[in-house]
Design a protein around this motif. Structure first.
Motif, PDB file in Angstrom:
ATOM      1  N   ARG A   1       1.016  -1.189  -0.085  1.00 58.74           N
ATOM      2  CA  ARG A   1      -0.138   0.126  -0.322  1.00 58.74           C
ATOM      3  C   ARG A   1       0.955   1.249  -0.283  1.00 58.74           C
ATOM      4  O   ARG A   1       1.731   1.610   0.935  1.00 58.74           O
ATOM      5  CB  ARG A   1      -1.223   0.132   1.126  1.00 58.74           C
ATOM      6  CG  ARG A   1      -1.561   1.255   1.179  1.00 58.74           C
ATOM      7  CD  ARG A   1      -3.168   1.201   2.702  1.00 58.74           C
ATOM      8  NE  ARG A   1      -3.810  -0.519   2.806  1.00 58.74           N
ATOM      9  CZ  ARG A   1      -4.291  -1.143   3.694  1.00 58.74           C
ATOM     10  NH1 ARG A   1      -3.723  -0.155   4.746  1.00 58.74           N
ATOM     11  NH2 ARG A   1      -4.944  -1.967   3.868  1.00 58.74           N
ATOM     12  N   ASP A   2       0.522   2.110  -1.302  1.00 57.03           N
ATOM     13  CA  ASP A   2       1.778   3.188  -1.703  1.00 57.03           C
ATOM     14  C   ASP A   2       3.078   2.883  -1.127  1.00 57.03           C
ATOM     15  O   ASP A   2       3.977   3.582  -0.552  1.00 57.03           O
ATOM     16  CB  ASP A   2       1.180   4.014  -0.246  1.00 57.03           C
ATOM     17  CG  ASP A   2       0.185   4.866  -1.008  1.00 57.03           C
ATOM     18  OD1 ASP A   2      -0.491   5.359  -1.460  1.00 57.03           O
ATOM     19  OD2 ASP A   2      -0.771   5.456   0.920  1.00 57.03           O
TER      20      ASP A   2
ATOM     21  N   HIS B   1      -0.328  -4.246  -5.597  1.00 57.32           N
ATOM     22  CA  HIS B   1      -0.850  -3.032  -4.835  1.00 57.32           C
ATOM     23  C   HIS B   1      -2.075  -2.756  -4.365  1.00 57.32           C
ATOM     24  O   HIS B   1      -2.970  -3.045  -5.211  1.00 57.32           O
ATOM     25  CB  HIS B   1      -0.143  -1.769  -5.920  1.00 57.32           C
ATOM     26  CG  HIS B   1       1.424  -2.512  -6.393  1.00 57.32           C
ATOM     27  ND1 HIS B   1       2.291  -1.888  -5.557  1.00 57.32           N
ATOM     28  CD2 HIS B   1       1.661  -2.337  -7.132  1.00 57.32           C
ATOM     29  CE1 HIS B   1       3.256  -1.664  -5.563  1.00 57.32           C
ATOM     30  NE2 HIS B   1       3.418  -2.655  -6.848  1.00 57.32           N
ATOM     31  N   VAL B   2      -2.378  -2.268  -3.245  1.00 56.78           N
ATOM     32  CA  VAL B   2      -3.867  -2.797  -2.716  1.00 56.78           C
ATOM     33  C   VAL B   2      -4.115  -0.392  -2.226  1.00 56.78           C
ATOM     34  O   VAL B   2      -3.149  -0.027  -2.342  1.00 56.78           O
ATOM     35  CB  VAL B   2      -4.862  -3.288  -1.693  1.00 56.78           C
ATOM     36  CG1 VAL B   2      -4.251  -4.767  -2.084  1.00 56.78           C
ATOM     37  CG2 VAL B   2      -3.176  -2.297  -0.634  1.00 56.78           C
ATOM     38  N   ASP B   3      -5.518  -0.057  -2.348  1.00 59.83           N
ATOM     39  CA  ASP B   3      -5.254   1.251  -1.564  1.00 59.83           C
ATOM     40  C   ASP B   3      -5.949   1.344  -0.547  1.00 59.83           C
ATOM     41  O   ASP B   3      -5.664   0.546   0.211  1.00 59.83           O
ATOM     42  CB  ASP B   3      -6.174   1.855  -2.522  1.00 59.83           C
ATOM     43  CG  ASP B   3      -8.136   1.171  -2.700  1.00 59.83           C
ATOM     44  OD1 ASP B   3      -8.336   0.341  -1.647  1.00 59.83           O
ATOM     45  OD2 ASP B   3      -8.896   1.625  -3.157  1.00 59.83           O
ATOM     46  N   ALA B   4      -5.822   2.223   0.693  1.00 56.58           N
ATOM     47  CA  ALA B   4      -6.281   3.002   1.935  1.00 56.58           C
ATOM     48  C   ALA B   4      -7.586   1.275   2.410  1.00 56.58           C
ATOM     49  O   ALA B   4      -7.807   1.266   2.930  1.00 56.58           O
ATOM     50  CB  ALA B   4      -6.259   3.623   2.185  1.00 56.58           C
TER      51      ALA B   4
END
Length: 297
Positions: free
Chosen positions: A68-69, A229-232
């Motif tokens: 994440r980020d 990759h994932v978001d919040a």
């Protein structure tokens, strides 16, 4: 021509239903009599000891390297279900059985790092060795054997499936904290299993009746490693599979390059390298088993 076509079509329609019923009847008789499939070439082999698990809902942590980020985070827990019965070998593939595949010229010799005694599982095998054995066993038994997926292995492992989450806060970007958490998790794992392969059944059977899962032999699966990759909110933004790297399951889950026979030599292992690389297989149901399931016989 139209006048001739109508009787012909009527004839086809009149025999279609009885023919279909005849086919189903033959399939049912075959299923009740357990008519075997034919294995050509060498003499037919009896299949290994198996455990069949009924379909059920279950929860397990997804496989892969999640970020994440750009910061590594724990993979999400998944609610999933196996919709069909799972038939899996009770024990890992034996060294003696693998040696028979080698003798037939269908498998490359194993290269074990640690030499056990007695009725031991084969070790020192890579992903290709495992799939070669599955093809050989399928041909010799007339059944369809293959490596399990990570999801199938997790289901069969039951409560003994190792959760590889570190439990850090999602916004913790300190690499030292992640390293320390990983170290503590590794140190807390049971190290009494040793590194020498022990006879089959030495680590007991789990609640599903499957033996030696989580012993000192890690098992190949057909699941590809991936970078996610994932978001919040945890939604997937992008996913990149890496199918030259496969997932190994055992005391902990780890990615491994498909050609590795000895994890000490490298190969993308995460954490303490697996002591031994082996495998067990799952059996895909025959046509009459699928039919019985569909008809609830």
């Amino acid at each position: 021509m139209i006048a001739l076509a109508r009787p012909f079509n009527a004839l086809l329609n009149s025999v279609a239903l009885p023919a279909s019923l005849l086919i189903v009847g033959v399939m049912l008789v075959g299923s009740q009599l357990d008519v075997p499939q034919f294995a050509f070439g060498n003499s037919r082999l009896a299949g290994p000891e198996q455990v069949t698990l009924a379909p059920a809902d279950f929860t397990y942590r997804a496989a892969g390297h999640f970020l994440r980020d750009g910061i590594p985070v724990d993979a999400p827990m998944l609610q999933t279900r196996l919709d069909a019965p799972l038939t899996i070998m009770k024990y890992q593939v034996r060294a003696a059985d693998y040696a028979a595949c080698v003798a037939d010229g269908a498998c490359a010799p194993a290269e074990p790092r640690h030499i056990g005694k007695g009725n031991i599982p084969v070790t020192g095998v890579n992903y290709d060795d495992a799939t070669d054995y599955a093809a050989w066993l399928s041909g010799r038994t007339g059944e369809n054997w293959e490596l399990p997926t990570d999801e199938q292995w997790a289901f069969a492992a039951g409560a003994g499936f190792a959760d590889d989450a570190l439990g850090l806060a999602a916004d913790n970007a300190n690499p030292a904290a992640r390293w320390l958490a990983s170290y503590e998790k590794e140190a807390a794992r049971n190290s009494e299993a040793g590194r020498t392969p022990l006879p089959l059944g030495s680590f007991g059977s789990n609640e599903n009746g499957v033996a030696d899962m989580g012993g000192n032999v890690w098992e190949w699966t057909q699941t590809c490693h991936r970078r996610v990759h994932v978001d919040a909110a945890g939604a997937i933004l992008s996913e990149t599979p890496a199918c030259t790297i496969k997932i190994l399951d055992g005391q902990h889950r780890t990615p491994m390059s498909f050609f590795i026979r000895d994890a000490k030599s490298g190969g993308c292992s995460v954490g303490i390298p697996p002591a031994n690389l082996g495998f067990r297989l799952v059996r895909q149901p025959a046509w009459h088993e699928t039919l019985r399931t569909m008809l609830h016989l």
